[in-house]
Design a protein around this motif. Structure first.
Motif, short mmCIF file in Angstrom:
data_model
loop_
_atom_site.label_atom_id
_atom_site.label_comp_id
_atom_site.label_asym_id
_atom_site.label_seq_id
_atom_site.Cartn_x
_atom_site.Cartn_y
_atom_site.Cartn_z
N TYR A 234 0.81 -1.21 0.00
CA TYR A 234 0.00 0.00 0.00
C TYR A 234 0.85 1.27 0.00
O TYR A 234 0.33 2.36 -0.22
CB TYR A 234 -0.95 0.01 1.20
CG TYR A 234 -2.16 -0.87 1.02
CD1 TYR A 234 -3.41 -0.32 0.76
CD2 TYR A 234 -2.08 -2.27 1.09
CE1 TYR A 234 -4.54 -1.11 0.60
CE2 TYR A 234 -3.19 -3.07 0.93
CZ TYR A 234 -4.41 -2.50 0.68
OH TYR A 234 -5.52 -3.28 0.51
N ARG A 235 2.15 1.11 0.26
CA ARG A 235 3.06 2.27 0.26
C ARG A 235 3.85 2.40 -1.04
O ARG A 235 4.44 3.44 -1.30
CB ARG A 235 4.04 2.17 1.42
CG ARG A 235 3.42 2.24 2.80
CD ARG A 235 4.51 2.23 3.87
NE ARG A 235 3.98 2.38 5.21
CZ ARG A 235 3.63 1.37 6.00
NH1 ARG A 235 3.76 0.12 5.55
NH2 ARG A 235 3.17 1.59 7.20
N ALA A 249 -4.75 8.11 -1.93
CA ALA A 249 -4.55 9.43 -1.33
C ALA A 249 -5.80 9.89 -0.59
O ALA A 249 -5.70 10.58 0.44
CB ALA A 249 -4.18 10.44 -2.42
N CYS A 251 -8.10 7.95 0.90
CA CYS A 251 -8.47 7.15 2.07
C CYS A 251 -7.31 6.89 3.02
O CYS A 251 -7.53 6.44 4.15
CB CYS A 251 -9.08 5.82 1.64
SG CYS A 251 -7.91 4.69 0.85
N SER A 252 -6.06 7.14 2.57
CA SER A 252 -4.87 6.94 3.41
C SER A 252 -4.81 5.54 4.00
O SER A 252 -4.43 5.34 5.16
CB SER A 252 -4.82 7.99 4.53
OG SER A 252 -4.83 9.29 4.01
N ARG A 253 -5.16 4.56 3.22
CA ARG A 253 -5.20 3.19 3.73
C ARG A 253 -3.85 2.50 3.58
O ARG A 253 -3.16 2.69 2.58
CB ARG A 253 -6.29 2.40 3.00
CG ARG A 253 -6.54 1.02 3.58
CD ARG A 253 -7.80 0.41 3.01
NE ARG A 253 -8.99 1.15 3.47
CZ ARG A 253 -10.17 1.07 2.89
NH1 ARG A 253 -10.33 0.33 1.81
NH2 ARG A 253 -11.17 1.75 3.38
#
Length: 395
Positions: A234-235, A249, A251-253
């Motif tokens: 996810y990063r 971007a 949802c910052s999940r």
């Protein structure tokens, strides 16, 4: 099956479907039935009333010479303004002057009785078509009710607790199924329509040529997806396309929805299933990931999502069922000979920005499950009981 027998069969199926629908929310307390205003859910009295309204409109009110049903009033005053989903914006459904619970339940029960009586009195083709439309529409909503319970972390219906706790896929098979490709008919034919209900977006079969391809025998598992998460998937922006990056971007999940690290020694992953947190099931199919997450996993694994044509071809040639709805790489678009059926709002409004899913989930009525059935959601949705399987990269 002749028409009187088919009418009798439909009458029994409508009653069974209604019993299932009512059972989904029957265990909730009054406080639990006060749903928050979320884009993924409907207020419970609205959705149950809509199911009854839909059956009443198509089975009892709509006619070829009266397509709006104006000539035959509903049992509920202003029912069209309350429950016609084509007229009532989603965000306003919490503010409508809906009947109280007893009134909604009485309405849907009376409509079912009226429909049963009408079925017993006719064997007209159109009447049976609309009864089957109402039946399958209710089956879809029964699954949507279960999706809502999961989204809101509410308890699963007691009769479905075992199924809700987890779903198993086929046996431990890791090799791909390989197909030589070729030309086949994508979609349903007029002959299919004589044997089963065919939705407008399945019409009509048309030739599609496929290159050779290899597709996984089973869906991606929770353990396989956890490896992607643990690898920083996810990063790592290289695994996400522009739409996926925009979603990330927003949802910052850093992990799938409804996942968390256990506080026990080792800190393994847990997943929420309805109102319970459970250990990950490494060999069970992944659930509740959206199309962006599925595509990112595929890039990480050096795989790809199947097209819906590849999926349908494989499913017609013994692709094992996955136990979840399966994302494909295909946008939801009309087939070349598409024409809206009387329920015109079913498909046409959603072409272009929705994505096709195929298969069926553990919560899907068997009446809906078919290799040619097309489900569709926005690619950002993860609340359906959806996962995915992958294909080998070409070449």
């Amino acid at each position: 099956m002749n028409r009187p027998q088919h009418a009798q069969h439909l009458a029994g199926a409508l009653a069974a479907s209604r019993a299932r629908t009512l059972s989904v929310y029957a265990h909730l307390t009054a406080a639990q039935r006060e749903f928050p205003r979320l884009v993924e859910v409907n207020p419970p009295r609205w959705e149950l009333g809509h199911i009854g309204w839909f059956q009443e409109f198509w089975c009892l009110r709509h006619a070829a010479d009266d397509p709006t049903g104006a000539r035959t009033p509903s049992r509920i005053i202003d029912a069209d303004a309350l429950w016609n989903s084509a007229w009532v914006p989603h965000d306003t459904r919490w503010d409508l002057p809906l009947p109280e619970w007893d009134g909604v339940l009485a309405y849907v029960a009376a409509v079912l009785d009226d429909t049963q009586e009408a079925l017993a009195a006719t064997n007209a083709h159109d009447d049976l078509y609309f009864a089957e439309l109402a039946l399958l529409h209710e089956d879809m909503h029964a699954e949507a009710l279960l999706m809502t319970l999961h989204t809101l972390a509410l308890p699963a219906p007691p009769a479905l607790e075992a199924a809700a706790a987890g779903v198993t896929g086929p046996a431990d098979v890791t090799a791909d199924l390989e197909f030589a490709g070729g030309t086949f008919g994508l979609g349903s034919s007029a002959g299919d329509a004589e044997r089963r209900f065919v939705w407008d977006n399945e019409r009509w079969s048309h030739p599609v040529t496929l290159a050779p391809f290899a597709i996984a025998r089973r869906c991606v598992t929770q353990g396989e997806f956890a490896a992607f998460v643990d690898a920083g998937g996810y990063r790592r922006t290289e695994f996400w396309d522009d739409d996926g990056l925009a979603w990330l971007a927003a949802c910052s999940r850093l992990a799938p929805a409804h996942w968390r690290r256990s506080t026990d020694r080792g800190g393994g992953w847990q997943q929420r299933r309805f109102d319970r947190w459970l250990a990950l099931q490494p060999d069970a199919p992944m659930q509740h990931v959206n199309a962006h997450e599925a595509a990112a996993w595929c890039r990480w694994a050096r795989r790809r999502l199947p097209t819906e044509a590849e999926w349908e071809f494989a499913a017609l040639h013994a692709l094992p069922a996955g136990g979840v709805w399966e994302w494909t790489a295909s946008p939801f678009l009309p087939y070349p000979e598409f024409a809206p059926q009387p329920y015109a709002e079913y498909s046409a409004p959603w072409f272009g920005d929705h994505r096709v899913l195929r298969g069926a989930s553990w919560a899907t009525s068997p009446r809906l499950a078919h290799p040619r059935f097309r489900n569709f959601y926005l690619p950002s949705r993860h609340d359906p009981f959806c996962g995915f399987r992958s294909c080998a990269l070409d070449g």
